[in-house]
Design a protein around this motif. Structure first.
Motif, PDB file in Angstrom:
ATOM      1  N   SER A 139     -17.233   7.286   3.312  1.00 39.37           N
ATOM      2  CA  SER A 139     -16.151   6.295   3.345  1.00 39.37           C
ATOM      3  C   SER A 139     -16.442   5.231   4.395  1.00 39.37           C
ATOM      4  O   SER A 139     -16.171   4.049   4.174  1.00 39.37           O
ATOM      5  CB  SER A 139     -14.805   6.963   3.622  1.00 39.37           C
ATOM      6  OG  SER A 139     -14.672   7.331   4.968  1.00 39.37           O
ATOM      7  N   SER A 198     -14.355   2.953  -0.499  1.00 43.17           N
ATOM      8  CA  SER A 198     -14.244   3.538   0.843  1.00 43.17           C
ATOM      9  C   SER A 198     -12.836   4.064   1.105  1.00 43.17           C
ATOM     10  O   SER A 198     -12.656   5.188   1.585  1.00 43.17           O
ATOM     11  CB  SER A 198     -14.595   2.471   1.887  1.00 43.17           C
ATOM     12  OG  SER A 198     -14.083   2.808   3.153  1.00 43.17           O
ATOM     13  N   MET A 201     -12.022   7.290  -0.930  1.00 46.14           N
ATOM     14  CA  MET A 201     -12.652   8.486  -0.365  1.00 46.14           C
ATOM     15  C   MET A 201     -11.946   8.924   0.915  1.00 46.14           C
ATOM     16  O   MET A 201     -11.677  10.111   1.124  1.00 46.14           O
ATOM     17  CB  MET A 201     -14.132   8.220  -0.095  1.00 46.14           C
ATOM     18  CG  MET A 201     -14.984   8.233  -1.353  1.00 46.14           C
ATOM     19  SD  MET A 201     -16.749   8.150  -1.023  1.00 46.14           S
ATOM     20  CE  MET A 201     -16.945   6.422  -0.700  1.00 46.14           C
ATOM     21  N   GLY A 202     -11.629   7.938   1.763  1.00 49.86           N
ATOM     22  CA  GLY A 202     -10.915   8.272   2.986  1.00 49.86           C
ATOM     23  C   GLY A 202      -9.526   8.816   2.702  1.00 49.86           C
ATOM     24  O   GLY A 202      -9.112   9.833   3.273  1.00 49.86           O
TER      25      GLY A 202
END
Length: 626
Positions: A139, A198, A201-202
C-alpha cells in the motif's frame, strides 16, 4: 477463544520477528513490513508532497496578487511555463489542479491516514503488526508510485493536468481541449488508479486488524477514539474509492477509445465532434459519490487524533465517549447521501435538491455533537498547552468557523449564488484543509516520541503554531467576502473585470499572508528533521497517557512488545479520577488495584467485579463511620 488465538498468533509473530533484526538496510528501511516503519514512510512522503503543493500555491498566489507584473525568476525556474516572467494561463490552471490533487489525496488522505492508522492501530489495540504486513508494504509503494507519476507530469511537453482537481469533462475527456488535457491528464488518471489501489489495500488491512487482532480485554468500547476514527475512515474509503476508479476508467475510454460516456454535442475549433449521448453530469455523480465521503476520510482521522490529544493534555476523560463514537458512525452513514449538494447548479430537479439539502443539514448534527464534546472536555480541565494541544484546539477552531459557512453552502438557494466563488474556497480550506492539517500536526507533535524516540523542540513548536494559525485565518477569512461579492475562483487575473479590480489589494494581502504561513513551515521542517537526529531522548510515557502504545518500549522491536502482549482492563480515558493516586490510570492497570477510585459503571460487563467493588465500598464506608 478468538482472543486466545490472537494472542498465540502474536507470540509466534514475535518469536519469528528476531530474524528481522539482522535484515539489510533495504529490507529494514525501504521494503519494510513493520507497521511503524511504514508509518514513517507515509509521514515523510506526505510532508514532501505537502511542501510541493505549498510551493505551487505560492506560485499561483503571486500571479493573483501581481497579474500584470513580470518576475524574471519565474522564467528561470519554470522555463516555457512562465515566458517573460509571467505564468502561462494554461499552466496557472495546472498549478491549481495539481495543488488541489496533492493536498486532498496525497497529503490529507494518504499522509494523514497512512501515517497514523499504521502507527497506532496495532499499538493501541495490542497487536504485533497489521493483519497483512506484506499488503501494508504494498500500500505504501503504490502510494509512492502514484506520487512519482503525478510529479512526473511536470516534465512532459504540454505540462501537467489542468481542469481543476475535480477534472470535470470535457477538459479531462478531450485530449485536444487544452495543453493540460494531453499527456499530463493521462498521467493524472494513471496516478489516481495507483493511489486508489494503495488506499484499498490499506483500508482492508486497517478494518481487518481492528476487527480481528485486538488484545485480550480490548472490546470495542475500550478502544480509543483514534481507533474508531481510523476504522470508520477505512470503511468509508473501501466503499467509496472504487466508484472513483469506475469514473476514471470510463474517462479513459472516452479519451482513448472513442466512447461517449461523458461527451455529447462537442464543437472543437469549429468542427463538430462525433460524440453523442454522453453527459458530464454522470462524471460529477461518480466523482462526488467519492468526493463527499472523501471530505470525511480527510477530517475523521484529525477528529480522532484531536480527541485523544485534548483528553491527555486537559487531564480529563473525553466528554461523552459513547456520543462521540455514535456521531462518528452517523457521519460515516450520512456522508454517502449528501454528494448532490456539490451539484445544485447542474439543473438538478428542485425536489432532489431539497432531499440533498436536508441530508446535508442533518450531517451538521453529529459534527455539532463532536464540537460540544470537545469544548466540554476542555472546560475546567487542568490544561497543558503543549504544541500538540495547541494544534488540536486550532483544529476545533477551524472546524467550527469553516463548518458554519457549510450551512450556507448546504442551502440550495444560497449555494446557487455562492457556487464556484471564493466563498467555497474559503469554506473548504478552513473546514477540511486547515482543520485536517492541524489535526495531522497535533498527531505529529504528540506521537513523535513514539515514532523516533526523541522529543521535538517546544519553542519552535509554539512559533510554528501561532504563525500558521494566524496566517491561515488571514489567508482564508477575507475570501468569504470576495465570494459574497461574486468573485469566481480559478480565474487567472481579475484586472480584466472592472467589478473585481477592487479586490486586487486583498489578493496582495492574502498572498503575503500565505508566504508568511509558508515560512512558518520552514521552522517545522527544521524542528522535525533536527529532532529526529539530535532531539532530547524521550521517556517511555512522556505525556503520562493511558493508551497501550505508551507501554511498548521506546526502542522499536519487531512485534512491539517483548514477551506477552499487555491485557486491557479499562477504557482509555481514566484521567483525574477521584480517589486515584495519580491523575492517570493506564488501560493495563487491573480494576482490583484501584478500588478507591472505581465507579459502578466501570463494571458494566463484569458482575463479579461489581460485587467485589460493592463489598470493598461497604467495608470501607463502615470503617469511616466508626
Amino acid at each position: 477463544m478468538s482472543t486466545l488465538a490472537v494472542q498465540d498468533h502474536g507470540v509466534v509473530h514475535h518469536e519469528e520477528g528476531h530474524e528481522h533484526h539482522h535484515n539489510s538496510f533495504i529490507t529494514k528501511y525501504i521494503f519494510s513490513q513493520d507497521h511503524k516503519m511504514i508509518a514513517k514512510q507515509f509521514l515523510i512522503t506526505g510532508i514532501t508532497m505537502a511542501v510541493i503543493a505549498m510551493s505551487l500555491s505560492i506560485l499561483f498566489r503571486i500571479q493573483l496578487a501581481y497579474p500584470d507584473k513580470a518576475f524574471p525568476l519565474l522564467e528561470t525556474l519554470l522555463g516555457r511555463f512562465a515566458p517573460g516572467g509571467r505564468l502561462d494561463p494554461n499552466f496557472y490552471l495546472s498549478l491549481v489542479t495539481i495543488h488541489g490533487t496533492i493536498m486532498v489525496f496525497f497529503v490529507l488522505t494518504a499522509g494523514l491516514s497512512g501515517t497514523f492508522s499504521n502507527l497506532l492501530i496495532p499499538l493501541q489495540l495490542g497487536a504485533r503488526d497489521m493483519a497483512s504486513p506484506f499488503m501494508n508494504m504494498l500500500s505504501y509503494w503504490f502510494f509512492f508510485l502514484a506520487c512519482v507519476v503525478m510529479i512526473s507530469s511536470f516534465f512532459v511537453q504540454k505540462g501537467p493536468a489542468s481542469g481543476g482537481w475535480t477534472i470535470y469533462p470535457p477538459l479531462s475527456a478531450l485530449p485536444k481541449a487544452m495543453p493540460g488535457s494531453e499527456m499530463g491528464m493521462t498521467l493524472w488518471l494513471a496516478s489516481m488508479i495507483l493511489f486508489v489501489a494503495s488506499q484499498l489495500m490499506g483500508g482492508i488491512n486497517y478494518v481487518s486488524t481492528v476487527l480481528n487482532m485486538r488484545t485480550k480485554g480490548m472490546d470495542l468500547w475500550k478502544m480509543p477514539l483514534t481507533i474508531w476514527s481510523f476504522f470508520l475512515t477505512a470503511v468509508l474509503g473501501v466503499l467509496s474509492f472504487p466508484v472513483l476508479v469506475a469514473g476514471v476508467v470510463l474517462l479513459i475510454f472516452d479519451r482513448s477509445m472513442g466512447t461517449s460516456f461523458y461527451l455529447s454535442d462537442i464543437v472543437l475549433n469549429g468542427k463538430v465532434m462525433p460524440f453523442e449521448g454522453g453527459s458530464p453530469i454522470l462524471f460529477e455523480h461518480l466523482f462526488w459519490f467519492l468526493g463527499h465521503p472523501e471530505v470525511y476520510i480527510v477530517i475523521m482521522p484529525a477528529m480522532g487524533i484531536s480527541s485523544e490529544v485534548m483528553s491527555v493534555n486537559s487531564r480529563k476523560p473525553i466528554f461523552g465517549y459513547h456520543a462521540m463514537v455514535y456521531s462518528l458512525i452517523g457521519i460515516t452513514v450520512l456522508s454517502f447521501i449528501v454528494w448532490g449538494h456539490h451539484m445544485f447548479v447542474t439543473g438538478m430537479n428542485p425536489f432532489l435538491g431539497g432531499v440533498f439539502m436536508i441530508t446535508t443539514l442533518i450531517i451538521a448534527v453529529p459534527s455539532a455533537v463532536k464540537t460540544f464534546n470537545w469544548l466540554a472536555t476542555l472546560w475546567r480541565g487542568n490544561i497543558r498547552f503543549k504544541p500538540a494541544m495547541l494544534f488540536a484546539i486550532g483544529m476545533v477552531s477551524f472546524f467550527i468557523s469553516g463548518g458554519l459557512t457549510g450551512i450556507f453552502l448546504g442551502n440550495a438557494a444560497l449555494d446557487i449564488n455562492l457556487h464556484d466563488t471564493y466563498f467555497v474556497v474559503a469554506h473548504f480550506h478552513l473546514v477540511m484543509g486547515s482543520a485536517a492539517i492541524f489535526g495531522m500536526l497535533a498527531g505529529v507533535y504528540h506521537w513523535f516520541p513514539k515514532m523516533f524516540g526523541r522529543l521535538m523542540d517546544e519553542k519552535l513548536g509554539y512559533l510554528h503554531f501561532w504563525i500558521t494559525f494566524i496566517g491561515a485565518y488571514l489567508v482564508f477569512f477575507p475570501m468569504h467576502f470576495m465570494g459574497l461579492d461574486g468573485v469566481p475562483r480559478r480565474y487567472y487575473a481579475f484586472t480584466e473585470f472592472e467589478s473585481m479590480k477592487r479586490w486586487l489589494s486583498v489578493n496582495v494581502f492574502i498572498t503575503w499572508a500565505a508566504i508568511m504561513s509558508a515560512l512558518a513551515q520552514v521552522a517545522f521542517l527544521y524542528n522535525f528533521i533536527t529532532s529526529i537526529f539530535w532531539g532530547k531522548k524521550t521517556t517511555q510515557n512522556p505525556w503520562e497517557a493511558n493508551t497501550l502504545e505508551w507501554t511498548a518500549p521506546v526502542e522499536h522491536i519487531h512485534g512491539n512488545w517483548p514477551g506477552e502482549i499487555p491485557t486491557v482492563y479499562r477504557w482509555p480515558y481514566d484521567y483525574s479520577k477521584p480517589g486515584a493516586e495519580h491523575d492517570y490510570i493506564p488501560q493495563t492497570t487491573p480494576l482490583s488495584q484501584t478500588m478507591s477510585s472505581n465507579l459502578p459503571h466501570d463494571f458494566e460487563d463484569n458482575p463479579v467485579g461489581l460485587e467485589e467493588h460493592t463489598k470493598w465500598t461497604n467495608a470501607h464506608s463502615n470503617q469511616e463511620v466508626k
